[in-house]
Enzyme design. Structure first.
Site, PDB file in Angstrom:
ATOM      1  N   HIS A   1       0.798  -1.224   0.000  1.00 34.44           N
ATOM      2  CA  HIS A   1       0.000   0.000   0.000  1.00 34.44           C
ATOM      3  C   HIS A   1       0.832   1.276   0.000  1.00 34.44           C
ATOM      4  CE1 HIS A   1      -4.497   0.948   1.030  1.00 34.44           C
ATOM      5  NE2 HIS A   1      -4.090   1.530  -0.066  1.00 34.44           N
TER       6      HIS A   1
ATOM      7  N   ASP B   1      -9.737  -0.564   4.203  1.00 29.93           N
ATOM      8  CA  ASP B   1      -8.520  -1.122   4.793  1.00 29.93           C
ATOM      9  C   ASP B   1      -8.802  -1.525   6.233  1.00 29.93           C
ATOM     10  OD1 ASP B   1      -5.766  -1.549   5.518  1.00 29.93           O
ATOM     11  OD2 ASP B   1      -5.129   0.035   4.151  1.00 29.93           O
TER      12      ASP B   1
ATOM     13  N   HIS C   1      -6.391  -1.124   8.263  1.00 30.19           N
ATOM     14  CA  HIS C   1      -5.430  -0.227   8.910  1.00 30.19           C
ATOM     15  C   HIS C   1      -5.590   1.186   8.377  1.00 30.19           C
ATOM     16  CE1 HIS C   1      -3.786  -4.345   8.521  1.00 30.19           C
ATOM     17  NE2 HIS C   1      -3.449  -4.171   9.792  1.00 30.19           N
TER      18      HIS C   1
ATOM     19  N   ASP D   1      -7.402  -2.124   0.024  1.00 25.54           N
ATOM     20  CA  ASP D   1      -6.436  -3.091   0.541  1.00 25.54           C
ATOM     21  C   ASP D   1      -7.212  -4.370   0.847  1.00 25.54           C
ATOM     22  OD1 ASP D   1      -4.741  -4.626   2.221  1.00 25.54           O
ATOM     23  OD2 ASP D   1      -3.726  -2.830   2.955  1.00 25.54           O
TER      24      ASP D   1
ATOM     25  N   ASP E   1      -6.691  -6.648   2.753  1.00 21.69           N
ATOM     26  CA  ASP E   1      -6.787  -7.038   4.167  1.00 21.69           C
ATOM     27  C   ASP E   1      -7.989  -6.405   4.867  1.00 21.69           C
ATOM     28  OD1 ASP E   1      -6.082  -4.485   5.281  1.00 21.69           O
ATOM     29  OD2 ASP E   1      -3.984  -5.029   5.493  1.00 21.69           O
TER      30      ASP E   1
ATOM     31  N   GLU F   1      -1.992  -5.288  -1.861  1.00 21.01           N
ATOM     32  CA  GLU F   1      -1.634  -6.230  -0.802  1.00 21.01           C
ATOM     33  C   GLU F   1      -2.102  -7.658  -1.054  1.00 21.01           C
ATOM     34  OE1 GLU F   1       0.499  -5.546   1.528  1.00 21.01           O
ATOM     35  OE2 GLU F   1       0.451  -3.374   1.872  1.00 21.01           O
TER      36      GLU F   1
END
Length: 314
Positions: free
Chosen positions: A111, A134, A136, A238, A240, A283
């Site tokens: 990222h 995301d 995060h 992302d 994740d 990612e």
């Protein structure tokens, strides 16, 4: 939705897919193979079958040539010269393609490549807003990042809150924090929580998704960053953000994430606005977990990209 009906803002049917096979923003090998695996799985052909005219830039040789022989930690950031050189190079490509009126789909890579995508997109579309999906927040400053990994820092540079760094003098703070909204957060550093609150950045965690449902969350995010539905939209996704049961082959998985349908709904809803001008899928790491998990994650990355470009269930 056909490709010719897709956008109020772009040339009809033109998409540039930019591969960024790059891993230096974080410590795990394999994420640099994400773009090639997405393409191997047939993403470009899938977009052509949807009616898009596809231009592909793979960037592999250029990124290999940019790798420095010596890249020490500078002001707490690891691999900062390499990250800077690559993202600056790719930024120029993205800016050119976006100014030419093409949809820009960028495939990561980690990222940290958002330094390139957002810098390029905002140079071409200065009033664009950003939906950042995301687990995060990726808004640590160089002095606050506990890991020194730049994939956790791009938004601090893009919003102008990062300290001056000798390797990132080229990054302009083009992103107004009030034109940024997060969806899917669930692993946010304490320092980042303070930043989000002090800057009044709109952030929807998984708690909000559970409480309101994904449809309402997307609507509230757009109401904040694009209240009149006139601004171009950039999506940075992302994988994740998805639950590890959906996208297991990623570098920093966190349980309790978005379902398959919640992730796809975000892409579908943004495409439906006809204001989406660019997107990142990042990612995807095909070397993590096992072959079945890698295939599953690549498959999800391709389907998210297709939804960004107008694929729908009916």
């Amino acid at each position: 939705m056909t490709s010719s009906e897709f956008s109020k803002l772009l040339k009809p049917t033109q998409v540039t897919v930019v591969g960024v096979p790059f891993n230096a923003g974080q410590p795990r090998d394999g994420v640099e193979h994400g773009p090639s695996k997405l393409v191997e799985f047939g993403l470009l052909n899938q977009l052509e079958e949807m009616g898009w005219q596809v231009k592909y830039i793979d960037n592999q040789s250029a990124i290999d040539k940019l790798k420095p022989k010596y890249d020490p930690v500078v002001q707490n950031l690891k691999n900062s010269k390499y990250v800077s050189d690559v993202t600056r190079y790719v930024c120029a490509q993205i800016e050119h393609e976006a100014k030419d009126g093409n949809f820009v789909l960028t495939l990561g890579g980690d990222h940290s490549i958002a330094l390139a995508t957002l810098s390029g997109v905002l140079a071409a579309h200065p009033d664009a807003c950003v939906i950042w999906v995301d687990a995060h927040a990726d808004i640590n400053t160089p002095s606050l990042t506990p890991s020194g990994n730049i994939h956790g820092c791009p938004l601090s540079f893009l919003t102008g809150i990062a300290e001056s760094h000798p390797n990132f003098q080229w990054v302009r703070p083009r992103l107004d924090p009030q034109r940024l909204a997060y969806i899917g957060l669930r692993d946010v550093d304490d320092a980042e929580k303070k930043i989000l609150k002090s800057m009044n950045i709109k952030a929807f965690s998984m708690h909000h998704v559970d409480k309101f449902g994904i449809g309402k969350v997307v609507e509230m995010a757009l109401d904040h960053v694009n209240p009149n539905r006139t601004r171009p939209i950039h999506l940075s996704f992302d994988v994740d953000a998805l639950d590890p049961s959906v996208a297991p082959s990623t570098g920093t998985p966190v349980r309790g994430g978005l379902t398959f349908r919640e992730g796809h709904y975000i892409c579908e809803a943004l495409a439906e606005t006809k204001l989406l001008v660019s997107a990142d899928i990042v990612e995807v790491n095909p070397e993590l977990v096992d072959e079945k998990s890698a295939f599953q994650t690549i498959q999800v990355g391709c389907s998210l990209a297709r939804c960004c470009l107008g694929e729908s269930l009916l």
